[in-house]
Motif scaffolding. Structure first.
Motif, short mmCIF file in Angstrom:
data_model
loop_
_atom_site.label_atom_id
_atom_site.label_comp_id
_atom_site.label_asym_id
_atom_site.label_seq_id
_atom_site.Cartn_x
_atom_site.Cartn_y
_atom_site.Cartn_z
N ASN A 1 24.89 -16.09 -8.99
CA ASN A 1 24.00 -16.11 -10.13
C ASN A 1 23.10 -14.88 -10.15
OD1 ASN A 1 22.98 -17.42 -12.38
ND2 ASN A 1 21.26 -18.19 -11.22
N ALA B 1 22.94 -11.85 -13.00
CA ALA B 1 21.75 -11.44 -13.73
C ALA B 1 21.50 -9.95 -13.57
CB ALA B 1 20.55 -12.25 -13.24
N LEU C 1 30.13 -14.91 -18.05
CA LEU C 1 29.16 -13.85 -18.31
C LEU C 1 29.59 -12.54 -17.67
CD1 LEU C 1 25.48 -15.11 -18.11
CD2 LEU C 1 26.94 -14.77 -20.05
N GLN D 1 18.86 -30.65 -15.05
CA GLN D 1 17.57 -30.14 -15.52
C GLN D 1 17.29 -30.67 -16.91
OE1 GLN D 1 15.97 -28.24 -13.42
NE2 GLN D 1 17.71 -28.33 -12.02
N ALA E 1 12.70 -27.13 -17.91
CA ALA E 1 12.71 -27.17 -16.45
C ALA E 1 12.35 -25.82 -15.86
CB ALA E 1 14.09 -27.58 -15.96
N GLU E 2 12.59 -24.77 -16.65
CA GLU E 2 12.32 -23.45 -16.08
C GLU E 2 10.83 -23.22 -15.87
OE1 GLU E 2 14.00 -23.93 -18.82
OE2 GLU E 2 12.76 -23.30 -20.50
N LEU E 3 10.01 -24.05 -16.49
CA LEU E 3 8.58 -23.87 -16.30
C LEU E 3 8.11 -24.42 -14.97
CD1 LEU E 3 7.45 -24.82 -19.86
CD2 LEU E 3 7.41 -22.58 -18.85
N MET F 1 12.95 -24.04 -8.55
CA MET F 1 14.07 -24.84 -8.97
C MET F 1 15.32 -24.57 -8.14
SD MET F 1 16.87 -23.89 -10.79
CE MET F 1 18.20 -24.94 -10.42
N GLU G 1 8.24 -19.13 -7.90
CA GLU G 1 7.99 -19.14 -9.34
C GLU G 1 6.67 -18.49 -9.55
OE1 GLU G 1 8.96 -19.05 -12.71
OE2 GLU G 1 10.31 -19.81 -11.17
N ASP H 1 1.39 -13.30 -15.90
CA ASP H 1 1.85 -12.71 -17.15
C ASP H 1 1.89 -11.20 -17.01
OD1 ASP H 1 1.11 -13.65 -20.53
OD2 ASP H 1 2.68 -12.41 -19.66
N LEU I 1 15.88 -17.88 -24.78
CA LEU I 1 14.78 -18.79 -25.10
C LEU I 1 14.14 -19.34 -23.83
CD1 LEU I 1 16.11 -20.83 -28.13
CD2 LEU I 1 14.29 -19.18 -28.11
N ALA I 2 14.97 -19.60 -22.82
CA ALA I 2 14.41 -20.11 -21.57
C ALA I 2 13.52 -19.06 -20.93
CB ALA I 2 15.55 -20.52 -20.63
N ASN J 1 10.38 -18.94 -22.72
CA ASN J 1 9.59 -20.10 -22.35
C ASN J 1 8.79 -19.84 -21.09
OD1 ASN J 1 8.82 -22.61 -23.08
ND2 ASN J 1 10.55 -23.67 -22.18
N ILE J 2 9.47 -19.22 -20.11
CA ILE J 2 8.78 -18.90 -18.87
C ILE J 2 7.65 -17.93 -19.16
CG2 ILE J 2 9.00 -17.87 -16.59
CD1 ILE J 2 11.92 -18.61 -16.61
N ARG J 3 7.97 -16.91 -19.92
CA ARG J 3 6.99 -15.86 -20.18
C ARG J 3 5.77 -16.38 -20.92
NH1 ARG J 3 7.48 -10.98 -23.09
NH2 ARG J 3 5.28 -10.50 -23.19
N GLY K 1 5.64 -21.97 -22.07
CA GLY K 1 5.93 -23.17 -22.84
C GLY K 1 5.49 -23.12 -24.28
N TYR L 1 15.57 -24.34 -29.45
CA TYR L 1 15.65 -24.69 -28.03
C TYR L 1 16.10 -26.13 -27.86
CZ TYR L 1 14.01 -25.05 -23.18
OH TYR L 1 13.93 -25.25 -21.83
N VAL M 1 19.27 -22.45 -17.05
CA VAL M 1 17.96 -22.37 -16.39
C VAL M 1 18.01 -21.43 -15.21
CG1 VAL M 1 16.32 -23.70 -15.06
CG2 VAL M 1 17.18 -24.62 -17.17
N GLN N 1 20.10 -18.99 -14.61
CA GLN N 1 20.32 -17.60 -15.04
C GLN N 1 19.04 -17.04 -15.64
OE1 GLN N 1 22.30 -14.22 -15.49
NE2 GLN N 1 23.08 -15.95 -14.36
N LYS O 1 15.96 -17.81 -14.92
CA LYS O 1 15.03 -17.47 -13.86
C LYS O 1 15.44 -16.19 -13.15
CE LYS O 1 13.11 -21.90 -12.88
NZ LYS O 1 12.76 -22.87 -11.89
#
Lengths: 245, 657
Positions: free
Chosen positions: A14, A18, A88, A179, A183-185, A189, A204, A208, B129-130, B133-135, B138, B148, B163, B165, B167
């Motif tokens: 993964n 990326a 991908l 998830q 969930a990414e928040l 994870m 995590e 900002d 979008l994910a 969302n992180i940036r 929410g 979303y 999710v 990917q 991150k």
């Protein structure tokens, strides 16, 4: 256990996916260079190795008929993760071939697009390769030779994916994700520890990019809590005095 | 395995409308030239300096110079480049236009160019979008939030991957230096503004349907190819020719008539919704609006086809025909349209209904078509198909067009509508209001819901339709049943339920009429009450779901009422339509026999003056007296008989005979 290993390897794959995407995005722009092409090549090779390893592992696990239902569901989920990564990578490889052909480096007048990106991508590649610093062997024919290699690699990857489709009977739409939305928040994870020579355990992070907006918010909240406690103590003291009067 | 690019690729290449992409790419490469290209300048953010920003006016000047065009055209060309996604604005990133001032733009990286081969994947959008969302911790924009949730639902099996990917990509992006990070964020955001436009932006990426073949490719010269050329030329020779003066004259007339009504060529009142994002025009011109606009009413005068194709015009025309008591023509025409356009399952039923209501002898709403057409139609109805009623429909259409349409245009109904028609004022929006309109765009009601509402409305109107007596020509088919049912204000084009009441009453002929025979005044009252009752109970179920049992129930009920004073009717009841039916089973069309039996009695029943349409021919089935003897025998079968379709009767005849 097989599952943990699998998860670790998937994590690594993964990560490489990326990073590869980030590198391909920089192709053709002003941050393109010899080094970038080399980085791409190396990342690609790494991705392929990981892909093959993952595939063999997962196929052996899935072929096992004595799996329990939960195990099987779990392996199918991992399989979907793996195949999505591979998709991908394949797309990115094809696109890098096309862009690489459109923007050759060894021509007298380079027409690279002025995108505003001027920095190098060493760090990204280093992250992909899980090393501290990238070493460049600097082959002058990196363009043409690399592209030929790339073509063969693309065909290899396509073949591999077709084989996978044929041999492994997994219905991707039947997989239920673990998830939920958003969930990414949540922090931390990651499926497993990406421990293949990793630089640092990434946590995590809520910081900002632009401005210390987050920091200011935190300070304000702490201030509010302090004020609250002050008021409470004052009220208690006054009450005690009133009662005693 | 999910669908891969290869499978979807077949359509991607062949979008000749997108042939501009390759050309735009060439232009873009030219713009990069350090000497002859567009001059770039650094952009200053708070602490960072990012190079390669270009101003709008520079782009326009360069384009005007390069292609030798004027600034207007250069500006629209520049806007096209921005809309396609090759250049993106740094300020006001949602509006993809070029502003001819010092606002800044930047070139997009080739990975994000809109090439034809690489379809825009939802997976990528979900990852984006994910990441966002992180940036944003929410807090996504409304449309992004909706997307979303939608993607989360439909790509649920991949959600873990998305999710993970997201991150990873987020972390990998952090490895770059600050200026590059900012640029990358802007690039990605611009890419998704082009390919997933937020509401209120116009997308340049709409390319129409996918094609399987490339229309620009050279076709191989196979024998099939030559055969097609031969067929084409043969057909061209056989085509009938029209004098150019005639055809050009027709074109000129068409243009002259319609140019005022074309929103491209002339003003659209109050304002064109596509331009100003204000939907008043559409609400004023809806199907069931009370007061139409003047332009709409004017259109009805152009041709009969215009009148019929506009639902509001059709309503008006129907009203007029109701007043003239010739509503059955339009109802028949609509029934035929319904048959043509309906589902194949209901076709046979519908054809039967239409025959029973309009074409059969003694039908409740009998239409007047000539014998030959009737013969053809009835023959065709033995094996009903979609276009079996075409001949009859055309006949009726021409009838309405030549006769009723002219009278309609001179009628008070039309004049009233014309007087009441509104002419809305033109909107004059300024820039701010236009932007506000764009922001307030919301999707309208789903057409499914609108259709349901229309159907409910129609059913409601059919349920409490006033009694309207049509078809009262003395010389038409047996009148007794005609008195019983009414013309429905809304023709039974959608549902078959309004037709059923007719059927329910046909076998019951003796009852209302016989009661009416006693006294004229009492007859009217009785008629009305029985009609009302009968109509109520037969029409109460809407939506066309009457089952046979229900009909039988209403039949039995009516029969009971009718059969009590039975002795009275034996000699009195005028020719029953069922009697007619028995003898007319085999020959649906009998030669005309003038008879004056019925008129004598009918004159007693109906005190209402009726307009006899001039084309109304004398079409009684057979004389009265013959049936008197047959009646006692046939009366037993009153309860069971109904209008029998010729194809059905044949089989029954064979069975019994």
């Amino acid at each position: 256990m097989g599952k943990e290993e699998c998860k670790t390897m998937l994590d690594a794959l993964n990560k490489v996916t990326a990073c590869y995407r980030h590198l391909v995005i920089a192709l053709g722009s002003t941050s393109d260079s010899q080094n970038l092409r080399e980085e791409l090549k190396k990342t690609r090779k790494k991705a392929q190795e990981l892909a093959v390893a993952n595939r063999t592992k997962l196929t052996t696990l899935l072929k096992d008929k004595t799996l329990s239902k939960e195990d099987r569901a779990e392996y199918e989920r991992l399989w979907v993760l793996f195949s999505s990564s591979m998709e991908l990578i394949e797309v990115d490889m094809k696109r890098s071939l096309e862009i690489g052909q459109d923007f050759p480096l060894k021509v007298p007048t380079r027409h690279l697009i002025q995108t505003g990106m001027t920095g190098s991508t060493n760090a990204v590649a280093a992250r992909a390769m899980s090393v501290q610093n990238m070493k460049y062997e600097g082959d002058s024919n990196i363009d043409t030779a690399d592209l030929r290699d790339l073509q063969t690699e693309i065909t290899q990857v396509s073949q591999m994916m077709e084989e996978m489709e044929m041999k492994v009977q997994v219905a991707p739409w039947a997989v239920v994700a673990k998830q939920e939305a958003g969930a990414e928040l949540k922090s931390n994870m990651s499926v497993g520890n990406s421990s293949v020579g990793v630089i640092s355990i990434c946590e995590e992070e809520p910081k900002d990019d632009e401005g210390g907006g987050g920091r200011e918010g935190g300070a304000a909240s702490i201030g509010a809590v302090v004020v609250f406690f002050v008021i409470v103590t004052v009220a208690l003291v006054l009450g005690y005095l009133v009662v005693n009067m | 395995m999910t669908i891969r690019n290869a499978l979807r690729d077949h359509g991607q290449r062949y979008r000749p409308r997108m042939a501009c992409l390759k050309k735009a790419e060439k232009v873009l490469l030219e713009m990069q030239d350090p000497c002859t290209g567009v001059k770039s300048q650094p952009q200053r953010l708070v602490i960072t300096i990012i190079p390669h920003a270009i101003t709008g006016e520079d782009i326009i000047a360069w384009l005007a110079d390069r292609f030798q065009i004027d600034t207007e055209e250069a500006r629209s060309f520049g806007s096209m480049l921005v809309a396609l996604g090759y250049i993106y604005p740094l300020q006001d990133h949602k509006r993809l236009v070029i502003k001819p001032d010092a606002s800044l733009y930047r070139f997009q990286t080739p990975y994000f160019w809109p090439t034809q081969q690489w379809p825009v994947e939802d997976t990528d959008y979900a990852i984006y979008l994910a990441k966002r969302n992180i940036r944003k911790k929410g807090i996504l924009e409304l449309h992004e939030q909706e997307q979303y949730n939608h993607l989360h639902k439909w790509m649920n099996h991949k959600w873990d991957f998305i999710v993970m990917q997201a991150k990873e990509q987020y972390r990998a992006a952090k490895e770059r230096k600050k200026p590059d990070r900012v640029v990358f964020d802007c690039q990605e955001r611009a890419y998704w503004v082009v390919h997933r436009p937020p509401p209120g932006t116009v997308s340049a990426m709409d390319y129409g349907l996918h094609r399987r073949t490339d229309p620009n490719a050279d076709e191989t010269q196979t024998p099939d190819y030559y055969e097609r050329i031969m067929i084409f030329t043969q057909q061209s020779i056989m085509r009938p020719r029209v004098k150019s003066s005639v055809s050009i004259g027709a074109l000129v007339k068409y243009c002259a008539t319609y140019s005022g009504h074309d929103p491209f060529l002339s003003k659209c009142l109050p304002s064109n919704p596509w331009l100003t994002d204000d939907t008043t025009f559409w609400t004023l011109n809806m199907h069931n609006v009370e007061i139409p606009t003047k332009m709409r009413v004017e259109r009805w005068t152009f041709s009969f086809k215009e009148l019929l194709s506009d639902p509001r015009g059709r309503d008006d025309f129907r009203l007029f025909l109701k007043k003239e008591f010739s509503g059955e023509n339009l109802a028949f025409w609509e029934g035929c349209e319904d048959l043509k356009w309906g589902t194949a399952v209901t076709m046979r039923e519908k054809a039967e209904q239409i025959y029973k209501t309009f074409l059969a002898r003694g039908a409740p709403r009998w239409i007047n078509i000539d014998g030959k057409t009737m013969e053809i139609t009835v023959k065709g109805l033995k094996h009903p198909h979609r276009y079996v009623l075409d001949a009859a429909q055309t006949h009726i259409y021409m009838l309405m067009k030549k006769d009723s349409y002219g009278r309609y245009l001179k009628s008070p109904v039309f004049k009233e509508t014309l007087k009441k028609a509104i002419c809305p004022e033109e909107h004059k929006f300024n820039e701010v209001q236009l932007e506000q309109n764009a922001r307030n765009r919301r999707p309208s009601l789903s057409p499914i819901i609108i259709r349901q509402q229309e159907q409910e409305q129609r059913a409601k109107m059919a349920a409490n339709a006033p009694v309207d007596i049509t078809q009262l020509c003395r010389f038409t088919t047996p009148v007794p049943h005609l008195a019983v049912y009414s013309g429905i204000p809304d023709p039974p084009s959608v549902t078959a339920s309004p037709l059923f009441p007719f059927l329910a009453h046909t076998p019951v002929c003796p009852s209302p009429i016989s009661v009416a025979l006693d006294s004229t005044s009492a007859s009217e009252r009785q008629l009305e009450t029985s009609e009302g009752e009968g109509n109520m109970e037969a029409r109460a179920p809407d939506g066309g779901n009457l089952s046979k049992s229900r009909m039988a129930l209403s039949l039995r009920r009516l029969l009971k009422r009718g059969c009590s004073p039975s002795a009275m009717f034996a000699s009195l009841s005028p020719k029953c339509h069922t009697a007619a039916a028995t003898s007319s089973r085999i020959q649906p069309i009998m030669p005309d026999e003038p008879s004056h039996g019925p008129p004598r009695r009918i004159g007693n029943f109906f005190q209402i003056k009726v307009d006899i349409p001039p084309e109304c021919r004398i079409y009684p089935i057979e004389s009265e007296d013959e049936d008197e003897e047959n009646r006692p025998a046939s009366r037993d079968r009153v309860g069971t008989e109904e209008i029998i379709c010729p194809w059905e009767s044949l089989s029954r005849q064979n069975g019994t005979g």
